[in-house]
Scaffold this motif. Structure first.
Motif, PDB file in Angstrom:
ATOM      1  N   ILE A 176      15.638   0.763  -8.412  1.00  0.00           N
ATOM      2  CA  ILE A 176      15.412  -0.363  -8.894  1.00  0.00           C
ATOM      3  C   ILE A 176      14.702  -0.532 -10.209  1.00  0.00           C
ATOM      4  O   ILE A 176      14.752  -1.513 -10.787  1.00  0.00           O
ATOM      5  CB  ILE A 176      14.292  -1.311  -7.836  1.00  0.00           C
ATOM      6  CG1 ILE A 176      13.332  -0.536  -7.667  1.00  0.00           C
ATOM      7  CG2 ILE A 176      15.324  -1.404  -6.554  1.00  0.00           C
ATOM      8  CD1 ILE A 176      12.336  -1.313  -6.622  1.00  0.00           C
ATOM      9  N   GLY A 177      14.167   0.560 -10.447  1.00  0.00           N
ATOM     10  CA  GLY A 177      13.399   0.440 -11.818  1.00  0.00           C
ATOM     11  C   GLY A 177      11.984   0.067 -12.147  1.00  0.00           C
ATOM     12  O   GLY A 177      11.426  -0.487 -10.725  1.00  0.00           O
ATOM     13  N   ILE A 178      11.281   0.088 -13.251  1.00  0.00           N
ATOM     14  CA  ILE A 178      10.015  -0.478 -13.036  1.00  0.00           C
ATOM     15  C   ILE A 178      10.067  -1.692 -13.979  1.00  0.00           C
ATOM     16  O   ILE A 178      10.381  -1.423 -15.451  1.00  0.00           O
ATOM     17  CB  ILE A 178       8.660   0.363 -13.229  1.00  0.00           C
ATOM     18  CG1 ILE A 178       8.882   1.197 -12.122  1.00  0.00           C
ATOM     19  CG2 ILE A 178       7.314  -0.256 -13.564  1.00  0.00           C
ATOM     20  CD1 ILE A 178       7.874   2.653 -12.327  1.00  0.00           C
TER      21      ILE A 178
ATOM     22  N   ASN B 239       9.207  -6.131  -8.057  1.00  0.00           N
ATOM     23  CA  ASN B 239      10.356  -5.777  -7.705  1.00  0.00           C
ATOM     24  C   ASN B 239      10.325  -4.970  -6.275  1.00  0.00           C
ATOM     25  O   ASN B 239      11.395  -4.941  -5.538  1.00  0.00           O
ATOM     26  CB  ASN B 239      11.276  -5.195  -8.568  1.00  0.00           C
ATOM     27  CG  ASN B 239      10.834  -4.001  -9.396  1.00  0.00           C
ATOM     28  OD1 ASN B 239       9.634  -3.500  -9.024  1.00  0.00           O
ATOM     29  ND2 ASN B 239      11.720  -3.341  -9.919  1.00  0.00           N
ATOM     30  N   ALA B 240       9.383  -4.134  -6.258  1.00  0.00           N
ATOM     31  CA  ALA B 240       9.074  -3.254  -5.027  1.00  0.00           C
ATOM     32  C   ALA B 240       8.880  -3.955  -3.958  1.00  0.00           C
ATOM     33  O   ALA B 240       9.286  -3.699  -2.977  1.00  0.00           O
ATOM     34  CB  ALA B 240       8.102  -2.044  -5.388  1.00  0.00           C
ATOM     35  N   VAL B 241       7.828  -4.955  -3.984  1.00  0.00           N
ATOM     36  CA  VAL B 241       7.475  -5.562  -3.010  1.00  0.00           C
ATOM     37  C   VAL B 241       8.795  -6.505  -2.430  1.00  0.00           C
ATOM     38  O   VAL B 241       8.967  -6.790  -1.214  1.00  0.00           O
ATOM     39  CB  VAL B 241       6.303  -6.740  -3.366  1.00  0.00           C
ATOM     40  CG1 VAL B 241       5.826  -7.623  -2.376  1.00  0.00           C
ATOM     41  CG2 VAL B 241       5.123  -5.942  -3.845  1.00  0.00           C
TER      42      VAL B 241
ATOM     43  N   ASN C 172       7.949  -0.416   2.287  1.00  0.00           N
ATOM     44  CA  ASN C 172       6.733  -0.260   2.568  1.00  0.00           C
ATOM     45  C   ASN C 172       5.941   0.645   1.704  1.00  0.00           C
ATOM     46  O   ASN C 172       6.617   1.483   1.061  1.00  0.00           O
ATOM     47  CB  ASN C 172       6.732   0.481   4.071  1.00  0.00           C
ATOM     48  CG  ASN C 172       7.210  -0.446   5.072  1.00  0.00           C
ATOM     49  OD1 ASN C 172       6.586  -1.690   5.263  1.00  0.00           O
ATOM     50  ND2 ASN C 172       8.480  -0.134   5.731  1.00  0.00           N
ATOM     51  N   GLY C 173       4.752   0.116   1.633  1.00  0.00           N
ATOM     52  CA  GLY C 173       3.642   1.047   0.668  1.00  0.00           C
ATOM     53  C   GLY C 173       2.508   0.430   0.565  1.00  0.00           C
ATOM     54  O   GLY C 173       2.166  -0.684   0.770  1.00  0.00           O
ATOM     55  N   SER C 174       1.521   1.433   0.209  1.00  0.00           N
ATOM     56  CA  SER C 174       0.184   0.904  -0.027  1.00  0.00           C
ATOM     57  C   SER C 174      -0.378   0.668  -1.560  1.00  0.00           C
ATOM     58  O   SER C 174      -1.310   0.312  -1.917  1.00  0.00           O
ATOM     59  CB  SER C 174      -0.660   2.071   0.640  1.00  0.00           C
ATOM     60  OG  SER C 174      -0.514   3.287  -0.106  1.00  0.00           O
TER      61      SER C 174
ATOM     62  N   LEU D  82       0.819   6.917  -6.089  1.00  0.00           N
ATOM     63  CA  LEU D  82       0.712   7.334  -7.769  1.00  0.00           C
ATOM     64  C   LEU D  82      -0.621   7.267  -8.238  1.00  0.00           C
ATOM     65  O   LEU D  82      -0.955   8.407  -8.885  1.00  0.00           O
ATOM     66  CB  LEU D  82       1.534   6.547  -8.430  1.00  0.00           C
ATOM     67  CG  LEU D  82       3.037   6.519  -8.295  1.00  0.00           C
ATOM     68  CD1 LEU D  82       3.593   5.443  -9.128  1.00  0.00           C
ATOM     69  CD2 LEU D  82       3.434   8.053  -8.498  1.00  0.00           C
ATOM     70  N   PHE D  83      -1.699   6.627  -7.727  1.00  0.00           N
ATOM     71  CA  PHE D  83      -3.077   6.703  -8.098  1.00  0.00           C
ATOM     72  C   PHE D  83      -3.645   8.138  -7.715  1.00  0.00           C
ATOM     73  O   PHE D  83      -4.224   8.770  -8.536  1.00  0.00           O
ATOM     74  CB  PHE D  83      -3.825   5.534  -7.512  1.00  0.00           C
ATOM     75  CG  PHE D  83      -5.285   5.668  -7.612  1.00  0.00           C
ATOM     76  CD1 PHE D  83      -5.866   5.604  -8.843  1.00  0.00           C
ATOM     77  CD2 PHE D  83      -6.213   6.209  -6.614  1.00  0.00           C
ATOM     78  CE1 PHE D  83      -7.245   5.506  -8.977  1.00  0.00           C
ATOM     79  CE2 PHE D  83      -7.695   6.388  -6.855  1.00  0.00           C
ATOM     80  CZ  PHE D  83      -8.161   5.930  -7.879  1.00  0.00           C
ATOM     81  N   ILE D  84      -3.374   8.653  -6.581  1.00  0.00           N
ATOM     82  CA  ILE D  84      -3.827   9.950  -5.862  1.00  0.00           C
ATOM     83  C   ILE D  84      -2.966  11.045  -6.737  1.00  0.00           C
ATOM     84  O   ILE D  84      -3.681  11.905  -7.350  1.00  0.00           O
ATOM     85  CB  ILE D  84      -3.535   9.938  -4.625  1.00  0.00           C
ATOM     86  CG1 ILE D  84      -4.334   8.944  -3.730  1.00  0.00           C
ATOM     87  CG2 ILE D  84      -4.015  11.694  -3.946  1.00  0.00           C
ATOM     88  CD1 ILE D  84      -3.919   8.873  -2.419  1.00  0.00           C
TER      89      ILE D  84
HETATM   90  P1  ADP Z   1       3.900   2.714  -3.143  1.00  0.00           P
HETATM   91  O1  ADP Z   1       3.238   2.823  -1.496  1.00  0.00           O
HETATM   92  O2  ADP Z   1       3.815   1.363  -3.086  1.00  0.00           O
HETATM   93  O3  ADP Z   1       4.951   3.466  -3.337  1.00  0.00           O
HETATM   94  P2  ADP Z   1       2.820   4.025  -5.068  1.00  0.00           P
HETATM   95  O4  ADP Z   1       1.534   4.300  -5.727  1.00  0.00           O
HETATM   96  O5  ADP Z   1       3.564   5.523  -4.743  1.00  0.00           O
HETATM   97  O6  ADP Z   1       2.680   3.136  -3.922  1.00  0.00           O
HETATM   98  O7  ADP Z   1       3.695   3.624  -6.254  1.00  0.00           O
HETATM   99  C1  ADP Z   1       3.015   2.502  -7.051  1.00  0.00           C
HETATM  100  C2  ADP Z   1       4.198   1.438  -7.358  1.00  0.00           C
HETATM  101  O8  ADP Z   1       5.093   1.992  -8.494  1.00  0.00           O
HETATM  102  C3  ADP Z   1       5.247   1.280  -6.372  1.00  0.00           C
HETATM  103  O9  ADP Z   1       4.981   0.236  -5.468  1.00  0.00           O
HETATM  104  C4  ADP Z   1       6.425   0.577  -7.057  1.00  0.00           C
HETATM  105  O10 ADP Z   1       6.444  -0.541  -7.553  1.00  0.00           O
HETATM  106  C5  ADP Z   1       6.291   1.830  -8.219  1.00  0.00           C
HETATM  107  N1  ADP Z   1       6.961   2.801  -8.088  1.00  0.00           N
HETATM  108  C6  ADP Z   1       6.811   4.126  -7.950  1.00  0.00           C
HETATM  109  N2  ADP Z   1       7.784   4.965  -8.048  1.00  0.00           N
HETATM  110  C7  ADP Z   1       8.989   4.174  -8.440  1.00  0.00           C
HETATM  111  C8  ADP Z   1      10.444   4.422  -8.491  1.00  0.00           C
HETATM  112  N3  ADP Z   1      10.840   5.812  -8.422  1.00  0.00           N
HETATM  113  N4  ADP Z   1      11.179   3.559  -8.887  1.00  0.00           N
HETATM  114  C9  ADP Z   1      10.568   2.202  -9.075  1.00  0.00           C
HETATM  115  N5  ADP Z   1       9.381   1.791  -8.963  1.00  0.00           N
HETATM  116  C10 ADP Z   1       8.488   2.967  -8.356  1.00  0.00           C
END
Ligand code: ADP
Length: 477
Positions: free
Chosen positions: A411-413, A430-432, A437-439, A443-445
């Protein structure tokens, strides 16, 4: 203030001259006697001289008393100026009479006129000195005229020593003496004027400096107040900081206790789901199995979320401990890819892993932490891929570091949200929407771990087309 200073200055000068007069009046008297005694054709004028001395001393005493009284009350310098002028007039008159009776310009008594000239320089400055010098010159000429009989004054004729020098010589002498008087008055006055001007400048400077000092003192007081305020604020901040630190500590403890308490029942639930799925308690019909599978996945997500929360807390409180050991990075990557294959298969996503031809050198990393990074990045690539997408994992040796890249065609960012991707709890819109699912903690960690290894973590992405995450790890780490 300035007028008062001026009056005070004149008063001081007057007192000083009164004092001087006690000495020079008798001195002039005795010198007069000596000169007359030794003069040719001398007459006896002692009585006249005594009378003059008495007059001079009495007028000095009168001046002394008046000045004492004036200094006690008056603020104006006018009466004082009149008194000074009178006294100078008395001096001029006395010296004129002494000069007359001691032979006029045939004696040296005319030098006494320098006394009132100098006094007027002190008391009246430039103009006063010129006036007194001219009057003295006039007195000298008058004496010559009287003595030579040009001006007839029969009453005092018996006291005079008649002129025995030619009138032309006496007049020339008078001219020269008058010129000297005027020059002395002029230069004396000029010097006084310069000194006064300098005094005025000095007083102005002192005034300016006083104003400056006052300003500085004010500033100093203001600084003092600010400094006190700063110290108070500092103390308040220190106390607030201590309080925050205590609260932070409490928060950490609460997260830690709650997370651990939650993990225990979740692990038990996981274990039970696993037993059910493995058929340990009997074979389940496919429908029930798929329900149990969903429960198992939700449980796994809960465990992952709690682990992430614990990691963030440990990161922020500095309790995240690292143990660096030499590892073969491609092995860690391969293991992680294999671990994630079932999830990828569920989403019908293919994972390609490109390994460099010659094997990579070992690098020193904390394997558990790097595993967390790999899991997060590859899992995200699968999670945010479109159905039947491809995830490419590649490793390359780039000289001083190893370069990991994970690309997807998902889906890209969105451009506007790129700068927040590594922030705590952030999830792109777009992820939501994609209902994943996700917290927002992974990526922060991961970012913090890679930075701690001395590497970089970044991404290229285009919304709707795909994303590539890059991580570098230095070989020297
Ligand atoms: P989450 O648990 O939501 O994945 P992350 O900290 O791993 O949390 O990622 C933060 C956000 O970065 C994601 O919610 C998403 O919006 C975006 N993201 C991370 N990796 C990708 C990816 N490969 N493609 C698109 N969006 C991504």
């Amino acid at each position: 203030m300035a007028a008062h200073d001026h009056t005070q200055g004149r008063l001081n000068a007057t007192n000083w001259i009164i004092d001087a007069r006690w000495y020079y009046a008798p001195l002039v008297f005795f010198l007069g006697i000596v000169i007359i005694e030794n003069a040719e054709h001398a007459r006896t004028v002692d009585g006249l001289l005594v009378g003059l001395l008495g007059f001079a001393l009495v007028s000095n005493l009168a001046l002394f008393l008046v000045v004492r009284r004036l200094s006690a009350r008056s603020n104006s310098s006018f009466p004082l100026a009149v008194l000074n002028a009178t006294q100078i007039g008395v001096d001029l008159f006395c010296f004129f009479v002494i000069m007359l009776v001691s032979g006029g310009l045939q004696s040296v008594v005319y030098v006494f006129f320098f006394v009132p000239i100098v006094v007027s320089v002190i008391l009246f400055g430039f103009r006063g000195a010129l006036v007194v010098a001219s009057l003295s010159g006039f007195a000298v000429f008058s004496a010559v005229f009287i003595q030579s009989g040009i001006w007839g004054l029969p009453t005092i004729a018996p006291f005079l020593i008649p002129a025995y020098e030619p009138i032309a010589l006496l007049l020339t002498k008078s001219g020269v003496i008058t010129l000297v008087f005027v020059l002395v008055g002029f230069f004396g006055g000029y010097i006084t004027r310069i000194i006064t001007a300098r005094d005025v400048l000095l007083v102005e400077q002192v005034d300016r400096e006083a104003i400056q000092i006052e300003k500085l003192e004010k500033l100093n007081r203001a600084f003092d107040d600010s400094a006190k305020l700063l110290v108070r604020r500092d103390l308040e901040l220190y106390n607030a900081n201590q309080k925050l630190m205590r609260l932070d500590q409490m928060k950490s403890e609460i997260i830690s206790v709650v997370a651990h308490q939650l993990r225990t029942p979740l692990s038990a639930t996981k274990w039970m789901f696993q037993m059910l799925l493995d058929g340990d308690i009997g074979t389940l019909p496919p429908e029930q199995k798929s329900f149990i599978m969903k429960g198992h996945e939700s449980n796994e997500r809960m465990i992952a979320l709690i682990n992430d929360l614990l990691s963030v807390d440990r990161l922020e409180s500095g309790k995240f401990k690292y143990v660096f050991v030499p590892v073969q990075l491609e092995e860690l990557v391969r293991d992680m890819v294999n671990e994630l294959l079932p999830i990828a298969a569920q989403r019908r996503v293919r994972i390609d892993f490109d390994l460099p031809a010659p094997s990579l050198p070992k690098i020193k990393v904390d394997p558990d932490k790097i595993r967390d990074v790999l899991q997060n990045i590859i899992d995200n690539a699968i999670k945010y891929s479109k159905d039947a997408g491809v995830v490419r994992v590649a490793l390359a040796d780039e000289g001083s570091f190893l370069h990991l890249s994970v690309s997807d065609s998902g889906i890209g960012i969105p451009e506007s949200e790129k700068d927040k991707i590594f922030a705590r709890f952030f999830r792109a819109s777009n992820a939501v929407r994609a209902d994943t699912n996700g917290s927002g903690l992974g990526l922060f960690i991961a970012y913090s771990i890679v930075r701690r290894h001395g590497g970089e973590l970044w991404f290229d992405s285009k919304e709707g087309e795909g994303t590539t995450f890059h991580a570098t790890l230095p070989k020297t780490a």
